[in-house]
Design an enzyme around this catalytic site. Structure first.
Site, mmCIF file in Angstrom:
data_model
loop_
_atom_site.group_PDB
_atom_site.id
_atom_site.type_symbol
_atom_site.label_atom_id
_atom_site.label_comp_id
_atom_site.label_asym_id
_atom_site.label_seq_id
_atom_site.Cartn_x
_atom_site.Cartn_y
_atom_site.Cartn_z
ATOM 1 N N LYS A 58 1.098 0.353 0.076
ATOM 2 C CA LYS A 58 1.143 -0.381 -1.214
ATOM 3 C C LYS A 58 -0.281 -0.334 -1.598
ATOM 4 O O LYS A 58 -0.569 -0.442 -2.894
ATOM 5 C CB LYS A 58 1.409 -1.787 -0.992
ATOM 6 C CG LYS A 58 3.036 -1.929 -0.722
ATOM 7 C CD LYS A 58 3.636 -1.870 -2.036
ATOM 8 C CE LYS A 58 5.195 -2.245 -2.117
ATOM 9 N NZ LYS A 58 5.953 -2.302 -3.295
ATOM 10 N N SER A 306 7.092 4.146 5.604
ATOM 11 C CA SER A 306 6.307 3.279 4.787
ATOM 12 C C SER A 306 5.439 2.137 5.127
ATOM 13 O O SER A 306 4.523 1.840 4.314
ATOM 14 C CB SER A 306 7.163 3.187 3.483
ATOM 15 O OG SER A 306 8.128 2.002 4.034
#
Length: 420
Positions: A58, A306
């Protein structure tokens, strides 16, 4: 821009890479012979965003977005709503860019995540029972105080930043033919699909309890779920939004879904074979590869892990669930003549058969149990279903002990469950 031209281009992603180059880690790509053998792929490359700053991808999009704010916008500050990885990405970007940052989180947010976000210098506002209320409050703050709202995925700058993973994949894994990408709101897969050329198949993965993207692409319009139900809270979104939908419908080749149980099995294998702690959302791509949700036979497959910001208690519980799915863990209920006498014999029998006793507790009698016998519940760990089946049979042969019930997977990594 033509009506059917996606709002994010390869040039945008390349510009994002230059912008964030001195800030983000170029995370490593690990080749896994184990996962290639299990899936039938020619090779498997794991893109380890678990080792990115803040523990997830992110920061890439957050920094790329916030670095493009005007001096006046930076001075006023930004606001975001998140209970997880986006919060920490925005908070760190704010610290690095000297931008005042406010993060709105719901009351259910774990204290550890709030502490981590504050640790990056953000002001944390706890508002709302659920994320949607936190999101609404963040928009109210943005309007009231003139703050820039940093959306977790519906922003071209966010998408371009996330797409830098795709550029790294192409350089680290030039033979890549397919890449598996977790989908929540679609920011990550939109960026990755933009960065990779048409020769690479880009496939999204969602949990069955939050599977909206495939329906959207099939219908040609955004499909919204009424609610979601999944352990993968990092990708538990109800829909795509305009930016990500516009990119995905032009550049994403397909979307598959996996169960929470398959995600848990992937988490267990990653912990064991790769020594990597991956949150449930981050394991979705590997779950798809191993479950056969997508045919990757003899292909070179990239899997984006991720994020790794897992609550350790939840991670341990999910790994145990994953071991059960793999036939490596069994719950067994014994009926014993007395609770004290057989425990030594049970321990010796397990040791003789190379099984580990993970849990033992007194259980309640079930229907059909003899009133003069006690119930004992065991959690057993072994090397596989055949091994544990033999251990269960060996326990059943002990004097004063009988197996009243057991729960064991018997036919491979994502197979059938044997219950008695």
């Amino acid at each position: 821009m033509a009506e059917d031209t996606p709002p994010v281009s390869l040039a945008d992603v390349e510009a994002a890479r230059e912008r964030i180059a001195d800030v983000v880690h170029r995370t490593r790509l690990d080749r896994s012979r184990t996962f290639a053998d299990l899936s039938g792929a020619a090779s498997v490359g794991l893109k380890l965003e678990t080792f990115q700053r803040t523990g997830s991808f992110k920061i890439r999009g957050a920094y790329n977005c916030m670095a493009q704010l005007s001096p006046a916008e930076r001075a006023r500050g930004v606001v975001a709503a998140s209970a997880g990885n986006h919060a920490q990405g925005v908070a760190l970007a704010g610290r690095l860019l000297d931008v005042p940052t406010t993060i709105v989180v719901p009351r259910i947010t774990p204290a550890a995540k709030i502490a981590a976000t504050r640790g990056y210098g953000a002001e944390v506002v706890v508002e709302g029972d659920i994320y949607e209320r936190s999101y609404e409050h963040a928009l109210e703050l943005a309007d009231r105080d003139g703050l820039e709202f940093v959306h977790p995925f519906d922003d071209e700058r966010i998408v371009a930043g996330q797409g830098t993973i795709g550029l790294e994949l192409r350089e680290q894994y030039p033979e890549i033919e397919t890449v598996l990408v977790p989908i929540g709101g679609g920011g990550l897969i939109s960026g990755v699909a933009t960065a990779l050329d048409e020769e690479v198949r880009v496939v999204g993965v969602q949990p069955t309890g939050a599977a909206h993207a495939a329906r959207s692409l099939e219908k040609g319009e955004i499909h919204e779920l009424e609610d979601v139900d999944t352990v993968a809270d990092g990708i538990a979104d109800t829909r795509l939004l305009e930016t990500t939908f516009a990119v995905m419908r032009e550049r994403v080749d397909g979307v598959v879904s996996v169960t929470d149980e398959q995600i848990a099995a992937a988490m267990a294998l990653l912990a064991e074979r790769e020594n990597v702690v991956v949150e449930a959302a981050g394991a979705a791509g590997l779950a798809a590869l191993l479950s056969g949700a997508l045919d990757c036979e003899d292909e070179h497959v990239g899997v984006i892990l991720s994020g790794g910001n897992a609550d350790l208690t939840d991670h341990a519980d999910l790994v145990r669930t994953g071991l059960m799915e793999l036939g490596r863990y069994a719950n067994v209920r014994l009926a014993v003549d007395d609770l004290a006498d057989p425990l030594g014999a049970i321990a010796d029998r397990l040791a003789d058969h190379g099984a580990d006793l993970d849990d033992v507790r007194r259980g309640r009698r079930a229907g059909g149990d003899r009133p003069n016998r006690r119930s004992l519940k065991l959690g057993l760990e072994g090397s596989g279903p055949d091994h544990l089946r033999g251990v269960i049979d060996a326990l059943d042969e002990l004097d004063g002990v009988s197996v009243a019930a057991h729960d064991l997977r018997t036919d491979g990594p994502f197979g059938r469950r044997e219950r008695t």
